[in-house]
Design a protein around this motif. Structure first.
Motif, PDB file in Angstrom:
ATOM      1  N   ASP A  67       0.889  -1.210   0.117  1.00  0.00           N
ATOM      2  CA  ASP A  67      -0.073   0.058   0.154  1.00  0.00           C
ATOM      3  C   ASP A  67       0.769   1.313  -0.070  1.00  0.00           C
ATOM      4  OD1 ASP A  67      -2.351  -1.319   0.078  1.00  0.00           O
ATOM      5  OD2 ASP A  67      -2.794  -1.356   2.048  1.00  0.00           O
ATOM      6  N   SER A 194      -0.748   6.359   2.364  1.00  0.00           N
ATOM      7  CA  SER A 194      -0.619   5.174   3.311  1.00  0.00           C
ATOM      8  C   SER A 194       0.770   5.293   3.913  1.00  0.00           C
ATOM      9  CB  SER A 194      -0.233   3.876   2.277  1.00  0.00           C
ATOM     10  OG  SER A 194      -1.523   3.673   1.731  1.00  0.00           O
ATOM     11  N   ALA A 202      -5.443   0.699   9.920  1.00  0.00           N
ATOM     12  CA  ALA A 202      -6.089   0.076   9.328  1.00  0.00           C
ATOM     13  C   ALA A 202      -6.213  -1.372   9.857  1.00  0.00           C
ATOM     14  CB  ALA A 202      -5.279  -0.244   7.850  1.00  0.00           C
ATOM     15  N   TYR A 203      -5.308  -2.196  10.489  1.00  0.00           N
ATOM     16  CA  TYR A 203      -5.409  -3.283  11.118  1.00  0.00           C
ATOM     17  C   TYR A 203      -6.463  -3.356  12.254  1.00  0.00           C
ATOM     18  CZ  TYR A 203      -1.528  -5.505   8.485  1.00  0.00           C
ATOM     19  OH  TYR A 203      -0.831  -6.297   7.431  1.00  0.00           O
ATOM     20  N   HIS A 333     -13.111  -2.588   1.383  1.00  0.00           N
ATOM     21  CA  HIS A 333     -11.781  -1.969   1.961  1.00  0.00           C
ATOM     22  C   HIS A 333     -10.750  -1.844   0.632  1.00  0.00           C
ATOM     23  CE1 HIS A 333     -13.142  -2.588   5.968  1.00  0.00           C
ATOM     24  NE2 HIS A 333     -13.505  -3.846   5.765  1.00  0.00           N
ATOM     25  N   ILE A 336      -7.486   0.338   1.450  1.00  0.00           N
ATOM     26  CA  ILE A 336      -6.379  -0.447   2.222  1.00  0.00           C
ATOM     27  C   ILE A 336      -6.417  -2.042   1.420  1.00  0.00           C
ATOM     28  CG2 ILE A 336      -6.266   1.112   4.026  1.00  0.00           C
ATOM     29  CD1 ILE A 336      -8.355  -0.966   5.526  1.00  0.00           C
ATOM     30  N   THR A 339      -3.336  -4.144   2.990  1.00  0.00           N
ATOM     31  CA  THR A 339      -3.426  -4.608   4.282  1.00  0.00           C
ATOM     32  C   THR A 339      -4.577  -5.513   4.543  1.00  0.00           C
ATOM     33  OG1 THR A 339      -2.414  -2.343   4.827  1.00  0.00           O
ATOM     34  CG2 THR A 339      -3.531  -3.519   6.696  1.00  0.00           C
TER      35      THR A 339
END
Length: 401
Positions: A67, A194, A202-203, A333, A336, A339
């Protein structure tokens, strides 16, 4: 059919297949490797398991990296690492050294696992993404269909070490293909948005998304059934049923033909019925086939032909489950995608490793523990398919339902 769609599918599929090729060519050699090193089944299987551990863990890095820096750079890095690991495996003087370099090889291979899914999401969503994902998997299918047979031939001619020289050459060809045939699909503007902090955020977002997690684990337990089969099928089919390595390779390839062949229907059936409805129907067929198979074996029908036929049917249904669950999960998503693809892959490999370890506790030389493990995966996937939350109204625009 759109020529650019086919081109992307061929390139991404071949890049994705390099790592699995190193698994599938290697499978017929597992009993021989154990004999050469004087190692038990557990140690030999460890050389397979650490590859999966590296494949799963490394994706958490490659995804956000793709990303931030684009899709191609992590692929270059991964292929180089894979080549280093291949040389180390080919020259390994002991089972411990082989295990260590299989880990390095897995760290390289995981770039080809996570990045292509992100490229698919860069280009398409919904049924079109399912069509591209299925085409990619068709190209990818050269590994489980041809690699065991190729591995048997290579092993017969040059021993098991020759397998790693062959996959080294495949990775070198992958570098050339990457340089010449795959454009960058992550625009520079989007890369600037990013960052490492953004990756952690994001996680966090993904881990709070119940729908995303349910879809990821649904696909993960579908993939886990392959892991259980990969880890145990050579011992069951060669040692228990007495197949030669070549006969084993043919039996192994039959399931791959079913899975990847039926997967080509995802785009057409997804457009007509909706991906979620299609996925739920298919996972029901998958679970029903596997529960029936285990019930027959527990009742005393220990027949190789019965196992091959019902696995063929079950993995055909699974070919409609895994691509659909991935497309639906990534649809929400896109910003992202790298990710999200990384977390999806890590969960898949994590679930696979757990299932391999659990099944390993019950090995008794027969097919029952392996088949029971696959059936357990199918039942868990079935439950998740019907527990997956509906899409948030704010994200209802993409046509995945």
């Amino acid at each position: 059919m759109n020529s650019s769609l086919v081109r992307f599918a061929v390139v991404l599929g071949l890049l994705s297949a390099i790592g699995p090729f190193a698994i599938d060519m290697y499978l017929p050699a597992l009993p021989t490797i154990g004999a050469d090193f004087g190692a038990g089944i557990g140690q030999v299987q460890m050389s397979l398991m650490v590859f999966f551990v590296a494949l799963g863990a490394g994706q958490l890095v490659y995804g956000p990296f793709s990303d931030m820096f684009g899709r191609k750079l992590p692929l270059y890095i991964g292929l180089v690492l894979f080549m280093i690991g291949s040389v180390g495996c080919a020259l390994a003087p002991s089972i411990e050294t082989l295990i260590a370099f299989r880990f390095v090889q897995g760290l390289g291979a995981c770039a080809g696992t996570v990045v292509p899914r992100a490229v698919v999401r860069d280009l398409h969503t919904g049924p079109e993404a399912a069509k591209l994902m299925s085409l990619l998997m068709l190209v990818f299918s050269i590994s489980p269909i041809l690699a065991p047979l190729a591995g048997s031939g290579v092993i017969a001619l040059g021993g098991w070490r020759a397998v790693f020289w062959v996959v080294l050459v495949a990775a070198a060809l992958g570098l050339i293909l990457l340089a010449l045939a795959l454009p960058e699909t992550r625009p520079v503007k989007e890369r600037r948005e990013s960052s490492i902090a953004g990756a952690f955020a994001a996680y966090g977002l993904l881990l709070r998304d119940r729908r995303f997690l349910a879809l990821c684990f649904l696909g993960a337990f579908g993939v886990s059934s392959f892991f259980v089969y990969l880890a145990n099928s050579s011992f069951v089919l060669i040692d228990h049923y007495g197949l030669t390595p070549t006969q084993y390779s043919i039996a192994f390839s039959v399931n791959a033909v079913s899975f990847f062949g039926v997967a080509q229907l995802n785009g057409v059936l997804g457009s007509r019925f909706g991906l979620m409805r299609l996925m739920r129907f298919a996972v029901t067929g998958y679970a029903a086939s596997m529960v029936l198979l285990v019930a027959l074996f527990l009742a005393g029908f220990d027949q190789l032909s019965v196992m091959i036929v019902l696995l063929f049917i079950a993995y055909g249904f699974l070919g409609l489950v895994v691509p659909s669950s991935a497309v639906i999960a990534l649809d929400d998503h896109g910003a992202i995608a790298g990710t999200a693809s990384a977390l999806m892959g890590t969960l898949q490999f994590g679930a696979g490793i757990v299932m391999m370890a659990v099944v390993g506790l019950f090995l008794d030389g027969t097919a029952v523990p392996m088949l029971a493990g696959i059936a357990a995966c199918s039942v868990i996937a079935l439950a998740l398919a019907f527990l997956t939350p509906q899409r948030s109204p704010a994200l209802a625009g993409a046509p995945a339902e």
